[in-house]
Design a protein around this motif. Sequence first.
Motif, PDB file in Angstrom:
ATOM      1  N   THR A 162      15.104  33.748  59.588  1.00 10.04           N
ATOM      2  CA  THR A 162      13.644  33.658  59.572  1.00 10.04           C
ATOM      3  C   THR A 162      13.155  32.240  59.335  1.00 10.04           C
ATOM      4  O   THR A 162      12.008  31.927  59.630  1.00 10.04           O
ATOM      5  CB  THR A 162      13.049  34.574  58.487  1.00 10.04           C
ATOM      6  OG1 THR A 162      13.499  34.143  57.205  1.00 10.04           O
ATOM      7  CG2 THR A 162      13.452  36.013  58.707  1.00 10.04           C
ATOM      8  N   ARG A 163      14.031  31.374  58.782  1.00 13.58           N
ATOM      9  CA  ARG A 163      13.655  29.969  58.577  1.00 13.58           C
ATOM     10  C   ARG A 163      14.008  29.119  59.785  1.00 13.58           C
ATOM     11  O   ARG A 163      13.747  27.924  59.807  1.00 13.58           O
ATOM     12  CB  ARG A 163      14.385  29.383  57.372  1.00 13.58           C
ATOM     13  CG  ARG A 163      13.762  29.695  56.030  1.00 13.58           C
ATOM     14  CD  ARG A 163      14.018  31.100  55.604  1.00 13.58           C
ATOM     15  NE  ARG A 163      13.679  31.304  54.185  1.00 13.58           N
ATOM     16  CZ  ARG A 163      13.655  32.494  53.617  1.00 13.58           C
ATOM     17  NH1 ARG A 163      13.949  33.581  54.315  1.00 13.58           N
ATOM     18  NH2 ARG A 163      13.357  32.614  52.340  1.00 13.58           N
ATOM     19  N   GLY A 164      14.617  29.716  60.796  1.00 13.62           N
ATOM     20  CA  GLY A 164      15.227  28.959  61.869  1.00 13.62           C
ATOM     21  C   GLY A 164      14.297  28.559  62.995  1.00 13.62           C
ATOM     22  O   GLY A 164      13.089  28.823  62.981  1.00 13.62           O
ATOM     23  N   PRO A 165      14.890  27.918  64.034  1.00 14.18           N
ATOM     24  CA  PRO A 165      14.098  27.313  65.103  1.00 14.18           C
ATOM     25  C   PRO A 165      13.751  28.239  66.244  1.00 14.18           C
ATOM     26  O   PRO A 165      12.957  27.870  67.105  1.00 14.18           O
ATOM     27  CB  PRO A 165      15.018  26.192  65.592  1.00 14.18           C
ATOM     28  CG  PRO A 165      16.394  26.775  65.427  1.00 14.18           C
ATOM     29  CD  PRO A 165      16.324  27.588  64.153  1.00 14.18           C
ATOM     30  N   GLY A 166      14.359  29.435  66.288  1.00 12.01           N
ATOM     31  CA  GLY A 166      14.087  30.324  67.406  1.00 12.01           C
ATOM     32  C   GLY A 166      14.365  29.657  68.733  1.00 12.01           C
ATOM     33  O   GLY A 166      15.385  28.980  68.911  1.00 12.01           O
ATOM     34  N   PHE A 167      13.413  29.795  69.665  1.00 15.07           N
ATOM     35  CA  PHE A 167      13.630  29.256  71.009  1.00 15.07           C
ATOM     36  C   PHE A 167      13.590  27.731  71.060  1.00 15.07           C
ATOM     37  O   PHE A 167      13.947  27.140  72.083  1.00 15.07           O
ATOM     38  CB  PHE A 167      12.617  29.847  71.999  1.00 15.07           C
ATOM     39  CG  PHE A 167      11.178  29.542  71.698  1.00 15.07           C
ATOM     40  CD1 PHE A 167      10.636  28.283  71.940  1.00 15.07           C
ATOM     41  CD2 PHE A 167      10.340  30.519  71.199  1.00 15.07           C
ATOM     42  CE1 PHE A 167       9.312  27.995  71.675  1.00 15.07           C
ATOM     43  CE2 PHE A 167       9.004  30.253  70.936  1.00 15.07           C
ATOM     44  CZ  PHE A 167       8.488  28.988  71.173  1.00 15.07           C
ATOM     45  N   LEU A 168      13.198  27.060  69.973  1.00 17.06           N
ATOM     46  CA  LEU A 168      13.174  25.593  69.985  1.00 17.06           C
ATOM     47  C   LEU A 168      14.571  24.988  69.963  1.00 17.06           C
ATOM     48  O   LEU A 168      14.744  23.820  70.309  1.00 17.06           O
ATOM     49  CB  LEU A 168      12.369  25.073  68.786  1.00 17.06           C
ATOM     50  CG  LEU A 168      10.869  25.336  68.821  1.00 17.06           C
ATOM     51  CD1 LEU A 168      10.225  24.834  67.536  1.00 17.06           C
ATOM     52  CD2 LEU A 168      10.221  24.686  70.032  1.00 17.06           C
ATOM     53  N   GLY A 169      15.560  25.736  69.518  1.00 15.45           N
ATOM     54  CA  GLY A 169      16.930  25.240  69.556  1.00 15.45           C
ATOM     55  C   GLY A 169      17.339  24.452  68.326  1.00 15.45           C
ATOM     56  O   GLY A 169      16.554  24.199  67.409  1.00 15.45           O
ATOM     57  N   ALA A 170      18.607  24.056  68.324  1.00 12.58           N
ATOM     58  CA  ALA A 170      19.244  23.496  67.136  1.00 12.58           C
ATOM     59  C   ALA A 170      18.572  22.237  66.604  1.00 12.58           C
ATOM     60  O   ALA A 170      18.574  21.994  65.396  1.00 12.58           O
ATOM     61  CB  ALA A 170      20.716  23.200  67.434  1.00 12.58           C
ATOM     62  N   ALA A 171      17.986  21.433  67.472  1.00 13.99           N
ATOM     63  CA  ALA A 171      17.378  20.182  67.008  1.00 13.99           C
ATOM     64  C   ALA A 171      16.205  20.416  66.068  1.00 13.99           C
ATOM     65  O   ALA A 171      15.833  19.516  65.321  1.00 13.99           O
ATOM     66  CB  ALA A 171      16.913  19.344  68.199  1.00 13.99           C
TER      67      ALA A 171
END
Length: 429
Positions: A162-171
Amino acid sequence: MTSHHRRDFLKTAAVAASTSMLTRPGFASESHSSLGKAEHCIYVWLGGGAGHTDTFDPKRLGDPKERKPGSYYPAIDTAIPGVQVCEHMPKCAAIYDRFVPVRSVHHDVVDEHAAATNRMHTGRLTSGTIVYPSIGSGISHVRGPAGDGVPAYVVIGYPNVTRGPGFLGAAANYVYLTDTKKGPAGLSRPSDIADRRWDRREKLLDTLRAEYRRRHPDDSLVADYDQTVGEALRLGGPEFAKVFDLDGESADLRNSYGGEFGQRCLLSRRLIQSGVRFIEVSHNLNFVNGTGWDVHREGILNQHELIRELDTALSALVLDLERHQLLDKTLIVVGTEFGRPPGFDAGGGRGHQSEAFSVLMAGGGLQTGQAIGTTDELAKNIVDRPVSVPDLHATMYAALGIDPEHELYDGDRPVPITDGGKAIAELFG
């Protein structure tokens, strides 16, 4: 370096790689002069569901034994006329003019902690077709880091999608740590690797990187990966490691922040000074009261220990940022997945409530010293100025100089950065 350390090292570095904010669309320019000018955000997360009637929106005193609805603790006045907080928050109460309690936040996810946490971090319902980015990833994606050789986004707590980038990717992802005494595990050099051995490995890696770039001069994936490796080496170096040396601060200052959670807040200030853009700090890692903020049944008995710990650390953070002339540049948001109803369960604790709860803001150049929204006599329902989660996110984006109508891209598909959210206009001069 073992394969385990190498995987952690490269994974952690990959999520920290990002580009200069000056080239990022959506960042405030002269055409968006009405947006805020904050440079950083610290998101204090009260995981488990912090009860607003027992913290930021106290009402009449209840009685759990008689099942009389109301607040668990008496209220005290604050530096904002007519606004009160729970009696266990005297330090924040004295400087409440630096704060804005938003007492009318709401959403419709009440039964499941994970889904509500996702809503508060992404501003949207969980979807089976698209994974939306968190507010931290959105801000770090648009603004990038505010300094050289540091990640844009750090989570002081356990990793979670839930803290992550989703479709924005690893960067646009985060670097995380749970121990304030050292940096992220994936960036720390293994203890059995001496300096000379490390230097030899770096030289060998430099040779291999140069050869691979030569063989694939037009491959963007190779270029991105090579940039990530370079970022990993910078973050693993001594300069970024110095940020985690809390012993460099005076004993009086460290003590003013309090215990484990307070030291995480102190580290957040140091990370801000190093140029980190967005930091999430979890408050319930140590479960001081045995249950964290999830105070069903007897879990509520020691809730005051959590509240006092929050009061000590949060007030110290605000004053410390102010001393360093960073408070106006740093938006502090104290959030949780939902609130707690005024009634008590059979064990004397509280259930879940999402139709009305509180989020606390401070600093960030906002028009502080006012309360947004009003709830009824038991804080069960919103009386005026409802604030949706998209509105809350729009306010956070706007405070960081990001147009709340900015569009992100999932591949070629434009996705609004908020789900139709409107910033709270009263907070912007």
